[in-house]
Write an enzyme that holds these catalytic residues in place. Structure first.
Site, mmCIF file in Angstrom:
data_model
loop_
_atom_site.group_PDB
_atom_site.id
_atom_site.type_symbol
_atom_site.label_atom_id
_atom_site.label_comp_id
_atom_site.label_asym_id
_atom_site.label_seq_id
_atom_site.Cartn_x
_atom_site.Cartn_y
_atom_site.Cartn_z
ATOM 1 C CG ASN A 23 -2.606 -1.575 14.806
ATOM 2 O OD1 ASN A 23 -2.771 -2.018 13.692
ATOM 3 N ND2 ASN A 23 -2.461 -0.273 15.025
ATOM 4 C CE LYS A 63 0.484 6.597 12.549
ATOM 5 N NZ LYS A 63 0.880 5.739 11.440
ATOM 6 N N GLY A 71 4.010 1.582 -0.698
ATOM 7 C CA GLY A 71 4.842 1.613 -1.906
ATOM 8 C C GLY A 71 4.060 2.243 -3.061
ATOM 9 C CG ASN A 106 -1.968 -1.075 1.115
ATOM 10 O OD1 ASN A 106 -2.701 -1.103 0.138
ATOM 11 N ND2 ASN A 106 -2.041 -1.973 2.094
ATOM 12 C CG ASN A 135 0.382 2.229 15.095
ATOM 13 O OD1 ASN A 135 1.321 2.868 14.652
ATOM 14 N ND2 ASN A 135 -0.806 2.281 14.525
ATOM 15 C CB SER A 161 -2.793 -2.644 9.214
ATOM 16 O OG SER A 161 -2.036 -2.307 10.346
HETATM 17 N N1 LIG Z 1 -1.404 1.061 4.733
HETATM 18 C C1 LIG Z 1 -1.502 2.131 5.509
HETATM 19 O O1 LIG Z 1 -2.507 2.854 5.487
HETATM 20 C C2 LIG Z 1 -0.377 2.523 6.438
HETATM 21 C C3 LIG Z 1 -0.405 3.801 7.023
HETATM 22 C C4 LIG Z 1 0.644 4.184 7.856
HETATM 23 C C5 LIG Z 1 1.657 3.298 8.126
HETATM 24 N N2 LIG Z 1 1.640 2.049 7.563
HETATM 25 C C6 LIG Z 1 2.754 1.158 7.879
HETATM 26 O O2 LIG Z 1 3.531 1.059 6.702
HETATM 27 C C7 LIG Z 1 4.116 -0.253 6.592
HETATM 28 C C8 LIG Z 1 3.693 -0.875 5.275
HETATM 29 O O3 LIG Z 1 2.287 -1.034 5.302
HETATM 30 P P1 LIG Z 1 1.475 -1.457 3.995
HETATM 31 O O4 LIG Z 1 0.040 -1.289 4.317
HETATM 32 O O5 LIG Z 1 2.034 -0.762 2.817
HETATM 33 O O6 LIG Z 1 1.830 -3.017 3.982
HETATM 34 P P2 LIG Z 1 1.701 -4.043 2.768
HETATM 35 O O7 LIG Z 1 0.608 -3.584 1.857
HETATM 36 O O8 LIG Z 1 1.681 -5.404 3.323
HETATM 37 O O9 LIG Z 1 3.065 -3.808 1.981
HETATM 38 C C9 LIG Z 1 4.289 -4.376 2.312
HETATM 39 C C10 LIG Z 1 4.827 -4.967 1.036
HETATM 40 O O10 LIG Z 1 6.220 -5.240 1.161
HETATM 41 C C11 LIG Z 1 6.464 -6.390 0.381
HETATM 42 N N3 LIG Z 1 7.803 -6.888 0.693
HETATM 43 C C12 LIG Z 1 8.236 -7.527 1.806
HETATM 44 N N4 LIG Z 1 9.564 -7.806 1.693
HETATM 45 C C13 LIG Z 1 9.964 -7.316 0.495
HETATM 46 C C14 LIG Z 1 11.199 -7.304 -0.212
HETATM 47 N N5 LIG Z 1 12.297 -7.825 0.306
HETATM 48 N N6 LIG Z 1 11.242 -6.730 -1.435
HETATM 49 C C15 LIG Z 1 10.146 -6.194 -1.990
HETATM 50 N N7 LIG Z 1 8.945 -6.169 -1.367
HETATM 51 C C16 LIG Z 1 8.854 -6.728 -0.146
HETATM 52 C C17 LIG Z 1 5.307 -7.292 0.740
HETATM 53 O O11 LIG Z 1 5.144 -8.325 -0.174
HETATM 54 P P3 LIG Z 1 4.505 -9.735 0.341
HETATM 55 O O12 LIG Z 1 3.202 -9.402 0.988
HETATM 56 O O13 LIG Z 1 4.404 -10.473 -0.927
HETATM 57 O O14 LIG Z 1 5.521 -10.303 1.295
HETATM 58 C C18 LIG Z 1 4.149 -6.281 0.655
HETATM 59 O O15 LIG Z 1 3.668 -6.143 -0.663
HETATM 60 C C19 LIG Z 1 3.645 -0.998 7.848
HETATM 61 O O16 LIG Z 1 4.602 -0.850 8.871
HETATM 62 C C20 LIG Z 1 2.362 -0.262 8.248
HETATM 63 O O17 LIG Z 1 2.085 -0.395 9.634
HETATM 64 C C21 LIG Z 1 0.649 1.641 6.711
#
Ligand SMILES: NC(=O)c1ccc[n+]([C@@H]2O[C@H](COP(=O)([O-])OP(=O)(O)OC[C@H]3O[C@@H](n4cnc5c(N)ncnc54)[C@H](OP(=O)(O)O)[C@@H]3O)[C@@H](O)[C@H]2O)c1
Length: 393
Positions: A226, A218, A5, A3, A222, A322
């Site tokens: 969470n 934060k 990314g 997400n 969390n 999450s």
């Molecule tokens: N989403 C939000 O609204 C939000 C808001 C604030 C903070 N955050 C924080 O931001 C962080 C990321 O959250 P997210 O929601 O973006 O999580 P997510 O959607 O699960 O994204 C993480 C991604 O990283 C990939 N990944 C893991 N190891 C990797 C590697 N070596 N090379 C390339 N890709 C790799 C995972 O792939 P696989 O699943 O295939 O392993 C997954 O697609 C977390 O700490 C979360 O608490 C999120």
């Protein structure tokens, strides 16, 4: 390419002088999916994820490179395999537990000219005391390690398929340097300027001690919302709902939330005092005088943290955390990086005599780790049967 990314990639792709972007995946099936339908999509908040919307007008971002970084040769013959080049700018948007292992894995491509921005929730692993130890062990000297940056992200983004997310709650990003940058001017780094210029991110720069404090606050939010929503399998708002006709003193959730906050406040205040004494966070700022130390203690007090958690709880009441989503999907959660970090920090502070010979009680946070990892949903009454009792703040 999760997400965050997708959020960072979409925001950077909209820059008038857009930087070249390479999206990195680590699973062959994602590469295959990209080749079949190329493009990152970040839908606006009003997107109807139930599929009832009239058409899909969100543009796909396709003019980017996609690479799968792997130590094994690619399974497809239609992709080009090559050694990657040294990396100058890297945004690591994995979950918290994968962030430092990922940076460590690619370390031979990183050096003093690299800037690495971490975008996880939870405390970044490169803050004192371990950051300098890590940089020294891996790069021999902090001046030869990459510029380590961290982002505190308050945007809300959820996934609706491979390479597609909804930017459900646009908010902001606070960005800053985690280490002392080995004498470099972190604010002037190319990656910093790109992130600050990407208007969709609403990013601002923060000095090191301010970023550290924001990340701690934060973390507290969390570490309350969470795990409790994951254990009770409920939306955020259910934690703070007024229990009609119930005596507030007997209600389970307010009691549990208060214990988690009491424990977190004691640990964070001891940590802040320790950092003031050792000068590793506040050494180069004006925060080390007595008045500012008192201000810091006030900001990390039980009352301030409690007011903050209830304020944020009201703002995000309609969302599912999450960790709740990960628990429901049977995925590994970030509980060890939130509540587990508080438990580990308590033990660390005791080990360096930073607690006036007192043991810091973190039993509530340990229960959160255990219950989330057990992955058995509980009712509020069942949760109340665990030994939660408020200790004096
Ligand atoms: N989403 C939000 O609204 C939000 C808001 C604030 C903070 N955050 C924080 O931001 C962080 C990321 O959250 P997210 O929601 O973006 O999580 P997510 O959607 O699960 O994204 C993480 C991604 O990283 C990939 N990944 C893991 N190891 C990797 C590697 N070596 N090379 C390339 N890709 C790799 C995972 O792939 P696989 O699943 O295939 O392993 C997954 O697609 C977390 O700490 C979360 O608490 C999120």
């Amino acid at each position: 390419m999760g997400n965050l990314g997708r959020l960072f990639a979409s925001a950077l792709a909209k820059l008038p002088e857009r930087p070249p972007l390479t999206l990195v995946v680590h699973r062959p099936d994602l590469l295959k999916q990209w080749l079949a339908v190329p493009g990152v999509v970040l839908h606006p908040p009003e997107y109807d994820a139930s599929g009832q919307s009239q058409g899909d007008s969100t543009p796909r971002i396709t003019d980017v490179d996609v690479e799968m970084w792997s130590e094994t040769p690619p399974p497809h013959t239609d992709v080009h395999a090559a050694e990657i080049s040294p990396i100058r700018n890297l945004i690591i948007a994995t979950k918290a537990q994968d962030a430092l292992p990922t940076a460590d894995w690619v370390r031979r491509y990183l050096g003093p000219d690299t800037a690495v921005a971490f975008a996880q929730n939870g405390m970044n692993k490169l803050w004192p005391p371990y950051g300098a130890i890590y940089s020294k062990a891996r790069y021999h000297d902090c001046a030869r390690s990459p510029l380590w940056l961290a982002c505190v992200v308050t945007h809300g983004v959820y996934s609706v398929g491979p390479f597609a997310s909804v930017h459900a709650s646009p908010a902001d990003v606070v960005l800053g340097a985690v280490d002392k940058a080995g004498g470099r001017d972190a604010r002037k780094a190319y990656l910093v300027n790109q992130i600050l210029a990407a208007s969709q991110l609403e990013a601002r720069w923060a000095p090191r001690h301010a970023l550290w404090l924001l990340q701690l606050e934060k973390l507290v939010v969390n570490a309350v919302i969470n795990p409790l929503t994951a254990i009770l399998r409920c939306k955020n708002g259910a934690l703070f709902a007024v229990h009609a006709g119930e005596d507030a003193v007997d209600a389970v959730l307010p009691r549990v939330i208060d214990q988690l906050l009491t424990e977190a406040s004691a640990v964070l205040r001891a940590l802040a005092q320790h950092e003031i004494r050792t000068g590793s966070i506040f050494g180069d700022s004006t925060t080390s005088d007595e008045a500012s130390a008192a201000e810091l203690a006030q900001r990390l007090s039980f009352a301030s943290l409690r007011a903050m958690v209830y304020r944020v709880g009201e703002l995000v009441k309609d969302n599912s955390s999450s960790m709740y989503q990960d628990a429901q999907a049977g995925k590994k959660t970030e509980v060890r990086d939130f509540n587990g970090w508080i438990v580990d920090m308590a033990r660390y502070l005791e080990s360096v005599a930073a607690t006036d010979s007192k043991t810091l009680d973190v039993s509530g946070h340990q229960i959160m780790v255990d219950l989330v990892e057990k992955a058995v949903p509980l009712t509020e009454e069942e949760l109340g049967e665990y030994s939660f009792s408020i200790k004096e703040a």
